[in-house]
Design an enzyme around this catalytic site. Structure first.
Site, PDB file in Angstrom:
ATOM      1  CB  CYS A   1     -90.836 -36.708  65.404  1.00 17.37           C
ATOM      2  SG  CYS A   1     -92.121 -35.962  64.393  1.00 17.37           S
TER       3      CYS A   1
ATOM      4  CB  CYS B   1     -88.253 -23.841  59.842  1.00 14.49           C
ATOM      5  SG  CYS B   1     -87.604 -23.101  58.337  1.00 14.49           S
TER       6      CYS B   1
END
Lengths: 139, 472
Positions: free
Chosen positions: B430, B283
């Protein structure tokens, strides 16, 4: 008071208690003469909730077993069950649900290994029980 | 009517050793009265002092419990058989599960439903549930289970509350950021229902502690967000014979099932092996609709309650799929895999294993290909020639960046790799470090020997180096 149980039968009860750990097991003690256990019959623990500290014997399964026993001229002399990680004494709940005509053999199963095994005969008022000695035969 | 009465063998001593008696009676009550008149010593075994049939005596008429007929007024027909069967039950359970008047008031809407009633509410109070992960799934489920009166709830989570949790973990509030999830959850749940007990396990669940912790609970509710823990919870539940109430969430989609190897498939029957690391984003990587875990977590709570009550048809052997965009529920049938490595007849997994290794997480990237945010900052301050490469999606790149970054989304990297120089020192990042690890592995394989991963991603950069960047 004394209840006599052959070692082989007691071993089988212990194996049953270990196999259902951490849940309680239950079964019937069959005798011909009073308090001399000829065999132990495993019953399914029919309690619908968590079975770690409860057991129920399905009444119809009990009835059928009782009829078979009757046809052989024998009787159900007691009930055995296990107490996973709990002493081999009758709990308050056991006592409340007890019948004075049965011996209650309880196997304590600490950490999955069958241990202390004791037998109790409750009074009709469900208030107390007296211990009876287990005499192991053929040891 | 001539009917037959069958006496349990243990009571034969009261009936002159007869276990089958014939008598004439119109109703069940008449028959029992006739019986106890003939054999007075039987009376006290069947009737209480108040003259009522004892609770633990079952009377069956032709194999049907008279409680579900007209009780003692049930009419008899010629040739009927009445059976007296003791209700044999027991166990070490504390039977004094009782309720205060405020608890009666609290649970009144449960108590009036026959499916719950006092017996069901007692089961809930006697039950224990372990919630693995006090996050998006764990907090709504724990809240409802606490409110419903589940007597003992365990909360397992070693994490602290982050601001990015708050859009879905509604048990927590703004000023809880930085506090222990398990501690705050415990305090809130006890405020929801002070009649229960809440145990806190602030540990990372692993193979060394899982069996010991899970053993003490009746039902395990899996609210984890990663594969190693999910396999660990599954395997521990199979080994302990406990039901595992599972759900998972991603973006707008959720799935739920009950994995209970005694009665149906387990998680490994469905997914025998984990996906390659990084392929299924978490998530934190892929995002999640805040309300989604609320829906899935409450489904888990409902399943848990059904299991405890022993009512209904639990999601055993069924996978429920929910799509919050289409607002649709679908259901897939799951079968037990006869070759399942843990719950099949010939299991190869017979004890807990190293789940990080099994899921490939621990070998995700070796330390020499990792750089901490502080080290990277040092290199930049020293003026070292280092290329920082952002492999996130464009909308993420818009939110924040490490200064001076080159931007190539992960999916475009293979075709745009020629924009990079194999001789350069490259630090890839990222959001949390998972996608960039994939990029680093790819770059290494393409000959970029000096490509390294920014450990913890830009989140770590924001926490450790530059608190002024916009976090998400």
């Amino acid at each position: 008071m004394v209840i006599r149980i052959a070692k082989k039968i007691l071993d089988d009860i212990h194996a049953h208690a270990e196999s259902t750990y951490p849940e309680e097991c239950c079964g019937l003690l069959i005798s011909q003469r009073e308090k001399e256990v000829m065999s132990a019959v495993r019953m399914r623990n029919n309690y619908p909730g968590p079975k770690k500290d409860r057991y129920d014997i399905d009444p119809l399964q009990l009835f059928k077993a009782d009829r078979e026993v009757a046809h052989k001229g024998m009787t159900i002399t007691g009930i055995y069950h296990s107490h996973p990680d709990y002493p081999a004494t009758l709990s308050k709940f056991d006592l409340e649900h007890s019948f004075p005509w049965y011996s209650y053999v309880i196997v304590s199963v600490p950490k999955g290994r069958a241990g202390d095994t004791r037998s109790w005969v409750p009074n009709p008022e469900h208030t107390t029980a007296s211990e009876e000695k287990i005499e192991v035969l053929g040891d | 009517m001539p009917v037959k009465v069958i006496i349990p063998t243990a009571l034969r001593q009261h009936t002159n050793d007869e276990d089958e008696l014939s008598l004439n009676a119109r109703t069940v009550g008449d028959a029992l009265k006739e019986l106890t008149t003939t054999f007075p010593s039987l009376s006290r075994h069947l009737y209480s002092d108040q003259g009522r049939l004892r609770n633990f005596i079952n009377i069956y008429l032709n194999e049907e419990d008279i409680r579900y007929m007209d009780g003692e007024s049930t009419q008899l027909k010629d040739g009927d058989t009445l059976m007296i069967v003791p209700a044999v039950a027991g166990g070490n359970a504390e039977s004094e599960v009782s309720f205060s008047s405020s608890e009666f008031a609290r649970y009144s809407r449960h108590l009036i439903m026959p499916e719950v009633g006092l017996e069901g509410q007692r089961k809930l109070k006697s039950a224990s549930v372990l919630i693995v992960g006090a996050g998006g799934l764990g907090t709504p489920s724990a809240t409802y289970l606490a409110a419903a009166g589940v007597g003992r709830i365990g909360i397992l989570d070693y994490d602290t509350i982050e601001r990015s949790n708050l859009h879905r973990q509604v048990l927590y509030s703004e000023d809880d950021v930085g506090k222990s999830k398990a501690d705050v959850a415990r305090e809130r749940l006890l405020r929801v229902n002070p009649n229960i007990s809440v145990e806190v396990h602030k540990v990372k669940l692993d193979s060394s502690n899982a069996l010991e912790i899970l053993r003490n609970y009746d039902v395990i509710l899996d609210g984890t967000d990663n594969f190693p823990t999910r396999y660990l919870v599954n395997d521990a539940c199979v080994l302990l014979g406990k039901p595992n109430v599972y759900a998972s969430i991603f973006r707008f989609e959720g799935q739920a099932s009950v994995f209970f190897a005694k009665e149906g498939p387990c998680y490994r029957c469905l997914y025998s092996e984990p996906p390659p690391p990084g392929m299924v984003p978490s998530c934190a990587e892929g995002g999640v609709l805040g309300v989604l875990p609320g829906v899935m977590g409450t489904i888990q709570a409902a399943e848990t309650i059904d299991l405890i009550l022993g009512k209904g048809r639990p999601l055993i052997g069924r996978l429920l799929l929910f799509d919050a965009l289409d607002m649709s529920f679908r259901e897939l049938k799951l079968k037990k895999n006869p070759k399942c490595s843990i719950c099949g007849p010939n299991p190869t997994v017979t004890r807990l294993i190293d789940y990080e290794a099994f899921c490939g997480v621990s070998e995700e990237i070796s330390p020499e290909f990792e750089v901490s945010p502080k080290t990277l900052k040092g290199w930049m301050d020293d003026g070292r020639d280092v290329v920082t490469l952002d492999v996130r999606e464009p909308f993420e790149h818009e939110i924040n960046q490490v200064p001076g970054s080159k931007f190539i989304p992960l999916a475009e990297l293979p075709e745009r790799v020629n924009e990079l120089n194999t001789a350069s020192s490259i630090v890839v990042y990222c959001h949390t470090g998972a996608r960039s690890a994939q990029a680093v592995r790819f770059l290494n394989s393409m000959g970029f020997k000096k490509a390294k991963n920014l450990k913890g991603g830009i989140r770590a950069w924001g926490n450790e180096v530059d608190p002024t960047i916009q976090m998400y």
